[in-house]
Write a protein that holds these residues in place. Sequence first.
Motif, PDB file in Angstrom:
ATOM      1  N   CYS A  51      17.375   6.957   7.972  1.00 41.43           N
ATOM      2  CA  CYS A  51      18.623   7.213   7.240  1.00 41.43           C
ATOM      3  C   CYS A  51      18.310   7.289   5.754  1.00 41.43           C
ATOM      4  N   SER A  52      18.837   8.328   5.128  1.00 42.90           N
ATOM      5  CA  SER A  52      18.637   8.518   3.698  1.00 42.90           C
ATOM      6  C   SER A  52      19.969   8.338   2.981  1.00 42.90           C
ATOM      7  N   TYR A  53      19.985   7.461   1.995  1.00 42.63           N
ATOM      8  CA  TYR A  53      21.162   7.185   1.193  1.00 42.63           C
ATOM      9  C   TYR A  53      20.837   7.544  -0.258  1.00 42.63           C
ATOM     10  N   PRO A  54      21.837   7.603  -1.131  1.00 38.20           N
ATOM     11  CA  PRO A  54      21.553   7.973  -2.524  1.00 38.20           C
ATOM     12  C   PRO A  54      20.494   7.090  -3.201  1.00 38.20           C
ATOM     13  N   GLN A  55      20.477   5.801  -2.887  1.00 40.93           N
ATOM     14  CA  GLN A  55      19.522   4.904  -3.534  1.00 40.93           C
ATOM     15  C   GLN A  55      18.403   4.430  -2.619  1.00 40.93           C
ATOM     16  N   TYR A  56      18.611   4.457  -1.310  1.00 42.39           N
ATOM     17  CA  TYR A  56      17.661   3.838  -0.389  1.00 42.39           C
ATOM     18  C   TYR A  56      17.296   4.761   0.756  1.00 42.39           C
ATOM     19  N   LEU A  57      16.191   4.424   1.363  1.00 40.69           N
ATOM     20  CA  LEU A  57      15.739   5.059   2.590  1.00 40.69           C
ATOM     21  C   LEU A  57      15.551   3.929   3.594  1.00 40.69           C
ATOM     22  N   LYS A 113       0.819  -1.216   0.000  1.00 34.71           N
ATOM     23  CA  LYS A 113       0.000   0.000   0.000  1.00 34.71           C
ATOM     24  C   LYS A 113       0.853   1.267   0.000  1.00 34.71           C
ATOM     25  N   VAL A 114       2.145   1.113   0.307  1.00 38.59           N
ATOM     26  CA  VAL A 114       3.057   2.261   0.336  1.00 38.59           C
ATOM     27  C   VAL A 114       4.021   2.131  -0.834  1.00 38.59           C
ATOM     28  N   PRO A 115       3.859   2.960  -1.858  1.00 36.08           N
ATOM     29  CA  PRO A 115       4.742   2.865  -3.026  1.00 36.08           C
ATOM     30  C   PRO A 115       6.202   3.110  -2.655  1.00 36.08           C
ATOM     31  N   GLY A 116       7.070   2.226  -3.119  1.00 30.10           N
ATOM     32  CA  GLY A 116       8.499   2.394  -2.904  1.00 30.10           C
ATOM     33  C   GLY A 116       9.087   1.558  -1.788  1.00 30.10           C
ATOM     34  N   VAL A 117       8.261   0.916  -0.960  1.00 30.27           N
ATOM     35  CA  VAL A 117       8.796   0.068   0.112  1.00 30.27           C
ATOM     36  C   VAL A 117       9.184  -1.277  -0.494  1.00 30.27           C
ATOM     37  N   TYR A 118      10.430  -1.661  -0.272  1.00 28.77           N
ATOM     38  CA  TYR A 118      10.958  -2.902  -0.825  1.00 28.77           C
ATOM     39  C   TYR A 118      10.922  -4.061   0.158  1.00 28.77           C
ATOM     40  N   SER A 119      11.145  -3.762   1.435  1.00 25.49           N
ATOM     41  CA  SER A 119      11.336  -4.854   2.380  1.00 25.49           C
ATOM     42  C   SER A 119      11.023  -4.400   3.804  1.00 25.49           C
ATOM     43  N   VAL A 120      10.588  -5.362   4.617  1.00 21.62           N
ATOM     44  CA  VAL A 120      10.424  -5.164   6.054  1.00 21.62           C
ATOM     45  C   VAL A 120      11.172  -6.312   6.725  1.00 21.62           C
ATOM     46  N   LEU A 121      12.058  -5.946   7.628  1.00 21.49           N
ATOM     47  CA  LEU A 121      12.796  -6.946   8.392  1.00 21.49           C
ATOM     48  C   LEU A 121      12.509  -6.728   9.859  1.00 21.49           C
ATOM     49  N   ILE A 122      12.195  -7.796  10.539  1.00 27.65           N
ATOM     50  CA  ILE A 122      12.014  -7.743  11.983  1.00 27.65           C
ATOM     51  C   ILE A 122      13.158  -8.565  12.569  1.00 27.65           C
ATOM     52  N   ILE A 165      12.955  -0.924   4.337  1.00 26.32           N
ATOM     53  CA  ILE A 165      13.884  -0.526   3.291  1.00 26.32           C
ATOM     54  C   ILE A 165      13.039  -0.093   2.099  1.00 26.32           C
ATOM     55  N   ALA A 166      13.306   1.132   1.634  1.00 25.31           N
ATOM     56  CA  ALA A 166      12.503   1.702   0.553  1.00 25.31           C
ATOM     57  C   ALA A 166      13.403   2.452  -0.419  1.00 25.31           C
ATOM     58  N   ASN A 167      12.815   2.901  -1.528  1.00 26.51           N
ATOM     59  CA  ASN A 167      13.602   3.732  -2.434  1.00 26.51           C
ATOM     60  C   ASN A 167      13.725   5.126  -1.824  1.00 26.51           C
ATOM     61  N   ASN A 168      14.668   5.904  -2.311  1.00 22.98           N
ATOM     62  CA  ASN A 168      14.978   7.181  -1.670  1.00 22.98           C
ATOM     63  C   ASN A 168      13.897   8.243  -1.833  1.00 22.98           C
ATOM     64  N   SER A 169      12.907   8.003  -2.673  1.00 24.75           N
ATOM     65  CA  SER A 169      11.834   8.976  -2.842  1.00 24.75           C
ATOM     66  C   SER A 169      10.530   8.539  -2.161  1.00 24.75           C
ATOM     67  N   CYS A 170      10.596   7.491  -1.368  1.00 24.25           N
ATOM     68  CA  CYS A 170       9.413   6.991  -0.663  1.00 24.25           C
ATOM     69  C   CYS A 170       8.972   7.993   0.403  1.00 24.25           C
ATOM     70  N   ASN A 171       7.691   8.072   0.640  1.00 23.52           N
ATOM     71  CA  ASN A 171       7.130   8.983   1.632  1.00 23.52           C
ATOM     72  C   ASN A 171       7.355   8.412   3.036  1.00 23.52           C
ATOM     73  N   VAL A 172       8.185   9.070   3.817  1.00 20.12           N
ATOM     74  CA  VAL A 172       8.512   8.606   5.169  1.00 20.12           C
ATOM     75  C   VAL A 172       7.273   8.603   6.062  1.00 20.12           C
TER      76      VAL A 172
END
Length: 126
Positions: free
Chosen positions: A73-79, A15-24, A93-100
Amino acid sequence: MVEEIKKNILQMIQKVPGVYSVLITDRDGVQVLKVNTDKAPEIPMRPGFLSTFALAVDQGGKLGLGKTKTLICSYPQYLIVQMNKLPLVVTFIANNSCNVGHILALEKQIEPTLSVLSLAVGETYM
């Protein structure tokens, strides 16, 4: 039960565009649960990367900032958004333009899952 939890988390993050992964993970970076999309990068999912959250939380405490709730943390490719839910840590873990803000809104939706998973690491979720 684990597959059902993974399915629910995957539906949440889709439901959140740009989110790639969730790790617990536990506080040492040991994976308890991982949910990925097909675009999930490998580098931020390494245990060495994930375990640095505990170090950052400790440093914040030493600076007198109080208990860390969320680290962004914001990196060139990831958030990377990490939530302190001891005994567990939730990492998005999301792309760098994902809405925090959208990622932070998932916190309330994921909390019931954390109470179940905290039993796996032998501690009570607070």
